[in-house]
Enzyme design. Sequence first.
Site, PDB file in Angstrom:
ATOM      1  N   SER B 154       0.840  -1.194   0.000  1.00  0.00           N
ATOM      2  CA  SER B 154       0.000   0.000   0.000  1.00  0.00           C
ATOM      3  C   SER B 154       0.883   1.256   0.000  1.00  0.00           C
ATOM      4  O   SER B 154       1.752   1.391  -0.867  1.00  0.00           O
ATOM      5  CB  SER B 154      -0.935  -0.051   1.214  1.00  0.00           C
ATOM      6  N   ASP B 327      -9.392  -4.149  -6.063  1.00  0.00           N
ATOM      7  CA  ASP B 327      -8.904  -2.964  -5.332  1.00  0.00           C
ATOM      8  C   ASP B 327      -9.365  -1.699  -6.049  1.00  0.00           C
ATOM      9  O   ASP B 327      -9.031  -1.489  -7.210  1.00  0.00           O
ATOM     10  CB  ASP B 327      -7.368  -3.031  -5.274  1.00  0.00           C
ATOM     11  N   HIS B 360      -8.445  -3.728  -1.615  1.00  0.00           N
ATOM     12  CA  HIS B 360      -7.122  -3.244  -1.248  1.00  0.00           C
ATOM     13  C   HIS B 360      -6.546  -4.015  -0.059  1.00  0.00           C
ATOM     14  O   HIS B 360      -5.337  -4.206   0.041  1.00  0.00           O
ATOM     15  CB  HIS B 360      -7.209  -1.750  -0.917  1.00  0.00           C
TER      16      HIS B 360
END
Lengths: 381, 381
Positions: B154, B327, B360
């Site tokens: 991330s 995501d 995500h």
Amino acid sequence: MASASEYEFIPPGTRFHALPSPFPMKRGGALHGARVAYETWGTLAPDAGNAVLILTGLSPDAHAASGPHDPEPGWWEPMLGPGKPIDTSRWFVICVNALGSCKGSTGPASLDPATGDLYRLSFPELSIEDVADAAASVVRGLGIDRLACVVGNSMGGMTALGLLLRHPGIARSHVNISGSARALPFSIAVRSLQREAIRLDPNWNGGSYDHDTWPESGMRIARKLGVITYRSALEWDGRFGRVRLDQSSPFANGGGEEDPFGLEFQVESYLEGHARRFVRRYDPNCYLYLSRSMDWFDAAEYGNGDVLAGLATIRIERALAIGANTDILFPVQQQQEVAEGLARGGADAGFVGMDSPQGHDAFLVDFARFGPAVRDFLDRL
Amino acid sequence: MASASEYEFIPPGTRFHALPSPFPMKRGGALHGARVAYETWGTLAPDAGNAVLILTGLSPDAHAASGPHDPEPGWWEPMLGPGKPIDTSRWFVICVNALGSCKGSTGPASLDPATGDLYRLSFPELSIEDVADAAASVVRGLGIDRLACVVGNSMGGMTALGLLLRHPGIARSHVNISGSARALPFSIAVRSLQREAIRLDPNWNGGSYDHDTWPESGMRIARKLGVITYRSALEWDGRFGRVRLDQSSPFANGGGEEDPFGLEFQVESYLEGHARRFVRRYDPNCYLYLSRSMDWFDAAEYGNGDVLAGLATIRIERALAIGANTDILFPVQQQQEVAEGLARGGADAGFVGMDSPQGHDAFLVDFARFGPAVRDFLDRL
């Protein structure tokens, strides 16, 4: 009929239909002396067979397009008028403002005739079916037994299904645009958070704000979150990219000493503009009520818990369900489900997922795709 | 080195690395007497050739997994340990807490040694590159010239690219997980709104809150919006559907007289639980700084405005960029872009979009997919 409160925002050409009094509500309670705002375009045929009803999303008023009664452009101007996809030289078109709204129909921002005060949170719980029942009352009041078509956008797609479920025979056909037969958890989560932002604003004050103590912060957040979910990442990549705000922009102050977390990117000022145009022009309590009504709607209630079985109880001749492949709020699988359920009930029902980049809002901007789809459907009626 | 403030949340096994003082910041200013929190697992080889660095997302601390120094499970427990995908019987693993965080590394919630007070908004503007420079300093301080691999999740995927761009030769290889080479407008919009919710909370008070006047409302909204964008509609359809809260749930009060807009659906209580676990356990000012640093990051700065050209300046031997097809915050096209840019720079670089439903957050939960991918990559080094 009650007069408008100072918290209602009513276009000048609005007409009003008085609802039966009492008007019973699905989840309990009843309204007294309530009304529904609507506008019409075109001429009703002698047999009343050319009527098309438009049901709207959460925020629009009944002013879908300009007309002799109000020359200002409406929110669906390119779709509605002589020669346009919904051709008012052929169709008599009615657009109804949702019950519970603040755009002329009775809602939490209206005066309760029993008290002379605003309803606020004393307004009874509102369901999509109540919105549908109110629209049905307008249709009957105009002397129409059977609509040629009911067109519903977004929340209006739910309302249209509610109408067809509860008023058998009220329409020959249906166009469901970016709608759905039930709320699913992603959209429930988004709406729940929008409502929470409003309710957490100290100015909301349990629904008892006024113009001087308006829950602006909550409404800003609710609106910006709405806009984020109404469009698509794909569109924004091309439209905004990583472009910075011009320093001449009234919103530009990113990184400055005055506000180190201020706006810096174009996409941020786009959201800001949307928020400023909305915050003071929609009643927060009405927003809460209509938002919640969408979470509750579920066509499965009409099919012993099975959404397709619920939809299959609807008897219409033809149907079209369309949406945008980039819609994250009412994803196209939900329009496909609507078409599948209506087909199971015997309708000649089609589904098209459009390659529009604009997400849920595509029906409000991508007229090149949505216009012909609606026109072709109506032409073949 | 400064001691921790009462606004920092530091796991017991944390170690600290003192940054050079002054430590210059990319956007101006410098830190004095700053430190970086980290943990390690395994044993560094005599040639220091077996070091793997993990760079985290916005909120995690350095406690990625249990170890002799802290037996509590970490946030990436199934990925890290003897015999696990990142096998600590082979690799010496370092996890660094981001500069600017409140989990041990110096940030806005830390004490400024110059004043003895919290930095709050006097903390200099923070960029991803500063976070990367601080991590590089930890690596050098441990006597490591060249990492075998830098793994970034991330925000940590951005940090890893920042590290490789600014510290040539610091790593032989790179695994970029659900990361990106630049922030795009959808994620900028989401983060901007999260920051606005915090800043609009009257308790935020320009960054000068305390435990009694904590901006809880703003943090609740920021966190819930985060969770909405960290997962996927697909996952939630199957996981929550339209299931109602059991009336025995402590959160259940939907439709009740006490709170007519209270929680009613399971998905709402899921968000509520996440919010309650986060709101008081992450410093709001740190959140603002790290959130903003992600918006600013753009590898194109290193390639004359071209993101692929920027990535192509990186010289590494091998790379893998992976993510989840669901995501919406760091879409897989962004991991594909990372792989393409690194390949252009000469790396043997692969990309895999995983069919994980968890969006995500997939790298935090879908170990069946992400575990083997990381293991295979490291095994072949």
